[in-house]
Every structure is written in structure tokens, then in C-alpha cells.
Design a protein around this motif. Structure first.
Motif, short mmCIF file in Angstrom:
data_model
loop_
_atom_site.label_atom_id
_atom_site.label_comp_id
_atom_site.label_asym_id
_atom_site.label_seq_id
_atom_site.Cartn_x
_atom_site.Cartn_y
_atom_site.Cartn_z
N ARG A 31 0.82 -1.29 0.05
CA ARG A 31 0.21 -0.03 0.01
C ARG A 31 0.93 1.38 0.08
NH1 ARG A 31 -2.33 -3.74 3.55
NH2 ARG A 31 -4.71 -4.25 2.92
N ALA A 32 0.44 2.40 -0.14
CA ALA A 32 1.03 3.76 0.05
C ALA A 32 1.19 3.97 1.33
CB ALA A 32 0.33 4.67 -1.00
N TYR A 33 1.94 3.34 2.12
CA TYR A 33 2.24 3.53 3.46
C TYR A 33 2.85 4.71 3.52
CZ TYR A 33 0.70 -1.42 4.61
OH TYR A 33 -0.10 -2.35 4.74
N HIS A 34 2.39 5.31 4.70
CA HIS A 34 2.96 6.77 5.16
C HIS A 34 4.35 6.49 5.71
CE1 HIS A 34 3.71 10.65 6.96
NE2 HIS A 34 2.42 11.07 6.64
N PRO A 35 5.50 7.21 5.19
CA PRO A 35 6.62 6.89 5.81
C PRO A 35 6.90 6.96 7.42
CG PRO A 35 6.81 9.01 4.62
CD PRO A 35 5.51 8.43 4.24
N HIS A 36 6.04 7.84 8.10
CA HIS A 36 6.10 7.70 9.41
C HIS A 36 5.81 6.44 9.88
CE1 HIS A 36 6.44 12.03 11.10
NE2 HIS A 36 6.98 12.19 9.66
N LYS A 37 4.75 5.74 9.37
CA LYS A 37 4.29 4.42 9.71
C LYS A 37 5.41 3.49 9.35
CE LYS A 37 1.05 0.67 9.32
NZ LYS A 37 -0.34 0.70 9.02
N LEU A 38 6.02 3.45 8.16
CA LEU A 38 6.96 2.52 7.96
C LEU A 38 8.06 2.67 9.03
CD1 LEU A 38 7.03 2.78 4.21
CD2 LEU A 38 6.01 0.74 5.68
N THR A 39 8.40 3.84 9.31
CA THR A 39 9.75 4.15 10.06
C THR A 39 9.32 3.62 11.41
OG1 THR A 39 10.25 6.04 8.86
CG2 THR A 39 11.35 6.01 10.97
N LEU A 40 8.30 3.91 11.90
CA LEU A 40 7.81 3.51 12.95
C LEU A 40 8.04 1.82 13.47
CD1 LEU A 40 6.79 3.63 16.30
CD2 LEU A 40 4.49 3.60 15.19
N THR B 102 10.40 5.09 19.14
CA THR B 102 10.58 3.62 18.63
C THR B 102 11.43 3.13 19.85
OG1 THR B 102 13.02 4.69 18.03
CG2 THR B 102 10.91 4.77 16.27
N THR B 103 11.55 3.48 20.94
CA THR B 103 12.18 2.64 21.76
C THR B 103 11.34 2.57 22.98
OG1 THR B 103 13.43 4.12 23.02
CG2 THR B 103 14.41 3.40 20.98
N ARG B 104 11.50 1.51 23.77
CA ARG B 104 10.75 1.26 25.27
C ARG B 104 10.89 2.58 25.98
NH1 ARG B 104 6.85 -0.53 28.28
NH2 ARG B 104 7.42 -1.44 30.39
N GLU B 105 12.05 3.00 26.20
CA GLU B 105 12.24 4.17 26.88
C GLU B 105 11.63 5.30 26.56
OE1 GLU B 105 15.08 0.77 27.67
OE2 GLU B 105 14.61 2.15 25.78
N GLN B 106 11.96 5.58 24.99
CA GLN B 106 10.87 6.66 24.47
C GLN B 106 9.59 6.65 24.83
OE1 GLN B 106 12.37 6.89 20.64
NE2 GLN B 106 14.20 8.01 20.98
N GLY C 220 0.49 4.62 18.52
CA GLY C 220 1.44 3.90 17.66
C GLY C 220 2.45 3.30 18.54
N ALA C 221 2.82 3.89 19.53
CA ALA C 221 3.65 2.86 20.73
C ALA C 221 2.96 1.76 21.25
CB ALA C 221 4.20 3.97 21.58
N ILE C 222 1.71 1.97 21.40
CA ILE C 222 0.83 0.85 22.16
C ILE C 222 0.70 -0.21 20.98
CG2 ILE C 222 -1.30 -0.08 22.89
CD1 ILE C 222 -1.45 3.04 24.29
N ASN C 223 0.30 0.12 19.70
CA ASN C 223 0.16 -0.70 18.63
C ASN C 223 1.13 -1.39 18.14
OD1 ASN C 223 -2.76 -0.13 19.08
ND2 ASN C 223 -2.88 1.00 17.07
N VAL C 224 2.44 -0.99 18.39
CA VAL C 224 3.46 -1.99 18.08
C VAL C 224 4.13 -2.70 19.15
CG1 VAL C 224 4.27 -0.51 16.12
CG2 VAL C 224 5.11 -0.17 18.34
N GLY C 225 3.50 -2.29 20.68
CA GLY C 225 3.93 -3.28 21.56
C GLY C 225 4.73 -2.58 22.60
N LEU C 226 5.25 -1.22 22.26
CA LEU C 226 6.42 -0.75 23.09
C LEU C 226 5.60 -0.53 24.40
CD1 LEU C 226 7.87 1.76 20.67
CD2 LEU C 226 8.95 -0.31 21.43
N TYR D 173 -2.00 6.15 8.53
CA TYR D 173 -1.92 6.58 10.05
C TYR D 173 -0.74 5.69 10.59
CZ TYR D 173 -5.90 9.53 10.31
OH TYR D 173 -6.69 10.63 10.13
N VAL D 174 0.14 6.40 11.25
CA VAL D 174 0.94 5.82 12.10
C VAL D 174 0.75 4.62 12.91
CG1 VAL D 174 1.09 7.12 14.10
CG2 VAL D 174 3.35 6.51 13.14
N ASP D 175 -0.44 4.66 13.43
CA ASP D 175 -1.17 3.70 14.48
C ASP D 175 -1.92 2.81 13.73
OD1 ASP D 175 -3.23 5.13 13.93
OD2 ASP D 175 -3.36 5.88 16.17
N ALA D 176 -1.94 2.83 12.51
CA ALA D 176 -3.04 1.83 11.60
C ALA D 176 -2.69 0.39 11.47
CB ALA D 176 -3.43 2.54 10.45
#
Length: 506
Positions: free
Chosen positions: A35-44, A224-228, A265-271, A391-394
Motif C-alpha cells: 500500500r502507499a504507506y506513510h513514511p512515518h508508519k514504515l519508520t515506526l 521507537t524505543t521502550r524508553e522513549q 502508535g507505541a501501544i499498537n507496536v507493543g512498546l 496513519y502511524v497507528d493503523a
């Protein structure tokens, strides 16, 4: 046995990875071109995966990390090194993912044990005991979850005496209202490498025709990190929780974040685990005399109630939910959703926020983007694709019930009416209408707000489907008061609006 960790399971303390000796991770870049994923989502996603890999290695866990085109390629490489390996993975909430992974592993001579996903607060058994037959009711589910977890409960009753304080959370801030700036995290070398790759990828998709570009996004700043992620949680609790509730539905042209948590975004990737987030909010409120109960309850309801409810209704509704379209909407998604080029100030500002940051808050998603698409008549699957990409959290499990069902009234698995609205709501809850080129008080004729025109035309064209819906009796009584001439004028103006949208002159 090795633990397979997926890109949305990146918590160090939950699931089989918490005490694993050996972890397997596959960074499959073909995903990025589907898909035409947003670069913020791919980076996250990819930066958080690499940061998690490095964290595990630093703690002494062996990690086999495969950077490749597809999961099949990654498993080819893995089972060449570890013939017949036994893997265990937490169940993916997205439909069919666990089955596809199991098939890929089996084809290569290995085994894959799928265990319950520990990054949610409710179980399938709890849902099955509660749910009954659709349409499912969120409020009942939310109350059940409050009782099960004990969050905001005292001696079996809700703290404060009420389950829901939503009527206190629909205020609009006065002129000159300012909110604290949310934290932004500088890219380290790992994240910057992914960011450069993601921005170079923009426009290079496997879709036919090729996907459009997310032109000129802001530099990446999400955790992108647990600490952040923990720092972002602390920032919300300390600086924005107190005023989160009253203004959570408000929309301001010059304030994209307001007091929202920005943690999805952080919750949905599991951080972050949703439980630790809710507990931090409840504990933080105890230490803040100015943090009202309606803020704490409103936040808890979004995470404990709505997010968990979406997961289960998605599972119940799939695979039919993905293509559900009970209103037979057939219009293509207007180009303005990609470009932001429209004289509708509300739509332009919200789309620009997605283009720049991969984010807008929940009311902008529902009452601007989904509402416009609904009354315009956009095919729900097209809108869902856009949300999923932008969306970064999608993720499919969360966008599909929110967009296809809640936003587009696609299936009726839990929505009992369409969330269609005229410009009245936008004018009440935002500052967009004052300087807009369209008139929020007009329904027909030149300059009439498209929301007004399309709203009444939506009711008109769907009267056979919705006219006997008991929750829409009042609005249909207002439609009945419009004579044939006025209805004809509405239809004519709606045709003009669609023509303007198609020619990118809206």
C-alpha cells in the motif's frame, strides 16, 4: 524452541519473548510496497523492530534477524540454518496472519505454536462469555472490563458513581487556548537509516495503478524505543492529562495535538502495554488534584473499552467485514484525501495533518474524514485502505471496524446508525467554519457547505434503508419537512459537489 516476534509485539515483558533464550524476527520489506504507506508508519514499525532487536541482544538474548523481501524468504534462510526448528509466536490480531505464518513454517519442515496475545487486556473467553449476538454493545463490554480489571472501581461500583462521563468531555476551549507541545524524539542512527529508506520508497508501490505519494512529511519524531515510549507516557500524564477529557472532541486549526496522549502508535507496536498505560494514568491522577475524573475515565474508556472492543468485533466480523457495504456506496475516494487541496478548511487541515505526521485525533477521523466519505458515498473498502496506509497507528484489525463499520456503517455488527452529520457539528466543535470559503449555514446554492448538502442528500438517497431506523426518526422527520423543490435543489448541489471533487476543485 525459539520465539518468533512480530513487528507489533515489541514489549520486553509480555509474551514468550519475555524469558526467551533465542528470538527470531523477520523484517519483510515487501510489506512496505503493498500500500502507499506513510513514511512515518514504515519508520515506526521497522525502526522499533531494529531497536527491539538491539535491546534483546544487549540483554544477552540471541536474535536471528532477517532483512528480506518476504516472510517466505526469511523462513527459507532461517530453516536452512535451523532445520526442523520449533517456533512459538503470540497470535496476531489481524485476520489470517497466524494461519499464514503457520503454513509457511510447516512448508519448511518446522512447527509453529500460536499462543494467546498478551498485549491486550481481554481474552477470547471473556468476550465469548459476554458477547451474545450482534449488534454488540460497547457500553456493556466496557462495564464488564471495568469489573474484570478493577480499573476505576471501588467496592464493586464505578468510582464517582457513574460509568461514563462523556457528557463532560464535549467542551470547546475559548479563544487563545494553548496546550503544551508534545515530546518529539530525535532520530538516532538506527531510526534515521530506516527513515531515509522509507522516504525514498515513497511512490514506489506494487499497487495498480501505483499509489500516490505522501509529499513532504515532517521529519520523523515518534517514539521507537521502550524508553522513549515511557517518556511519552510520562509527558502525557504530567502535562496533558488534566485537560484531556473536557476538550478531547475539540478541533483547532493551529493545534494538531491538543491534549491527546499520542501513544496509540507505541501501544499498537507493543512498546507499551495498555494495562501499564491505564495504571500510569490512574496513578498520575491521584497525584494531581487538578486531574478530573472525566479525563481519567474518558481515557480509560478509549483504551480499556474501545480498543479491546475493536479487536473482538473485528475477529467476529471478518472476513466479511473487510468488504462490507450495506449502504451500497460506490463513489471513489476523492483526490483531496491525498492532496489536501480543497477549500473545505476542515477537510484540508485534517488531511494535511495526516500527510505531515500520519496522525489526526479520533474526532477528526470520525467526524471529518469518515463523515465526509460517508455522506459523499465512498466505497468503505477504499476509505479503509486510505486509513490503513496513512496513519502511524493503523493496523487492519483496528482500522476495519473503526472505518468500515463505525465510520461507514458498513455491516451493522455493532453500529446501530450511521455517524452522519451536517456542518453543525463541525461548527460547534471546531474553529474551522469561521474562515472557510464555504458557508456552514447554507445547504444549497453557491458556497453551500458540502457537509450540509451531502448530509441531506445522504438521508434522501438512503431513505428506504434508514427511514425506519428508530435512532434516526427525528432527522427523517426534518427531511420530511423539505418539499420536492428543496430536495431537488439538494440533489443538484450534491451533483455539483461531486463534480468539483472529481475535478479537484472542491
Amino acid at each position: 524452541m525459539a520465539v518468533l516476534v512480530l513487528g507489533d509485539q515489541l514489549h520486553p515483558e509480555y509474551g514468550p519473548a519475555a524469558d526467551a533464550d533465542r528470538v527470531v524476527m523477520v523484517e519483510a520489506t515487501a510489506f512496505a510496497r503493498r500500500r502507499a504507506y506513510h513514511p512515518h508508519k514504515l519508520t515506526l514499525v521497522f525502526a522499533a523492530m531494529r531497536q527491539f532487536r538491539d535491546r534483546l541482544r544487549e540483554s544477552g538474548t540471541a536474535v536471528d534477524y532477517y532483512e528480506c523481501e518476504t516472510f517466505a524468504d526469511g523462513f527459507d534462510a532461517h530453516f536452512e540454518t535451523y532445520p526442523g526448528d520449533d517456533l512459538v509466536v503470540m497470535e496476531s490480531p489481524s485476520y489470517g496472519t497466524s494461519d499464514r505464518l503457520s503454513s509457511l513454517v510447516k512448508q519448511r519442515g518446522g512447527t509453529l505454536e500460536v499462543v494467546e496475545n498478551g498485549l491486550f487486556l481481554s481474552t477470547r473467553e471473556q468476550w465469548d462469555a459476554y458477547a451474545g449476538d450482534p449488534p454488540y454493545r460497547h457500553e456493556n463490554f466496557y462495564r464488564m472490563m471495568r469489573r474484570e480489571t478493577g480499573y476505576l472501581m471501588a467496592d464493586g461500583d464505578p468510582v464517582g458513581g457513574e460509568w461514563n462521563y462523556d457528557d463532560e468531555n464535549q467542551q470547546f476551549p475559548g479563544e487563545g487556548y494553548e496546550t503544551p507541545d508534545p515530546p518529539r524524539y530525535e532520530m538516532d542512527e538506527t531510526t534515521r537509516e530506516v527513515w531515509e529508506w522509507a522516504t525514498e520508497l515513497d511512490g514506489s508501490y506494487d499497487t495498480d495503478p501505483p499509489g500516490p505519494e505522501w509529499a513532504d512529511p515532517e521529519p520523523f519524531f515518534w517514539p521507537t524505543t521502550r524508553e522513549q515510549a515511557l517518556d511519552a507516557l510520562d509527558s502525557f500524564v504530567d502535562e496533558r492529562l488534566a485537560e484531556f477529557g473536557p476538550y478531547q472532541d475539540a478541533m483547532l486549526d493551529d493545534d494538531w495535538s491538543l491534549n491527546h496522549a499520542l501513544l496509540s502508535g507505541a501501544i499498537n507496536v507493543g512498546l507499551l502495554h495498555p494495562g501499564e498505560v491505564i495504571e500510569a494514568v490512574i496513578e498520575g491522577a491521584r497525584e494531581q488534584p487538578d486531574a478530573p475524573l472525566n479525563s481519567v475515565e474518558g481515557f480509560t474508556r478509549q483504551l480499556l473499552g474501545w480498543r479491546e472492543f475493536m479487536r473482538h468485533t473485528y475477529r467476529e466480523g471478518m472476513p466479511e467485514l473487510a468488504s462490507a457495504n450495506q449502504l451500497d456506496a460506490t463513489e471513489d475516494l476523492p483526490a483531496a484525501f491525498w492532496t489536501g487541496e480543497t477549500d473545505m478548511r476542515c477537510l484540508s487541515d485534517v488531511v494535511d495533518g495526516v500527510r505531515e505526521r500520519g496522525y489526526s485525533h479520533h474526532i477528526e477521523r470520525l467526524m471529518i474524514l469518515s463523515n465526509f466519505a460517508l455522506v459523499y458515498g465512498v466505497e468503505p473498502a477504499q476509505l479503509n485502505e486510505w486509513f490503513h496506509a496513512g496513519y502511524v497507528d493503523a493496523y487492519h484489525w483496528v482500522t476495519t471496524p473503526n472505518v468500515v463499520e463505525m465510520g461507514s456503517f458498513g455491516q451493522g455488527i455493532f453500529a446501530t446508525k450511521p455517524y452522519a452529520s451536517s456542518a453543525n457539528y463541525v461548527n460547534k466543535m471546531s474553529d474551522y467554519c469561521g474562515d472557510c470559503d464555504y458557508y456552514h449555514t447554507k445547504t444549497t446554492g453557491d458556497g453551500a457547505c458540502p457537509f450540509n448538502t451531502l448530509y441531506w442528500e445522504f438521508l434522501d438517497r438512503n431513505e428506504d434503508r434508514l427511514g425506519d431506523n428508530h435512532r434516526m426518526g427525528l432527522v427523517y422527520s426534518h427531511l420530511d419537512n423539505k418539499d420536492d423543490e428543496e430536495r431537488a435543489a439538494i440533489r443538484e448541489r450534491a451533483s455539483e459537489v461531486r463534480s468539483m471533487a472529481e475535478s479537484m476543485e472542491l
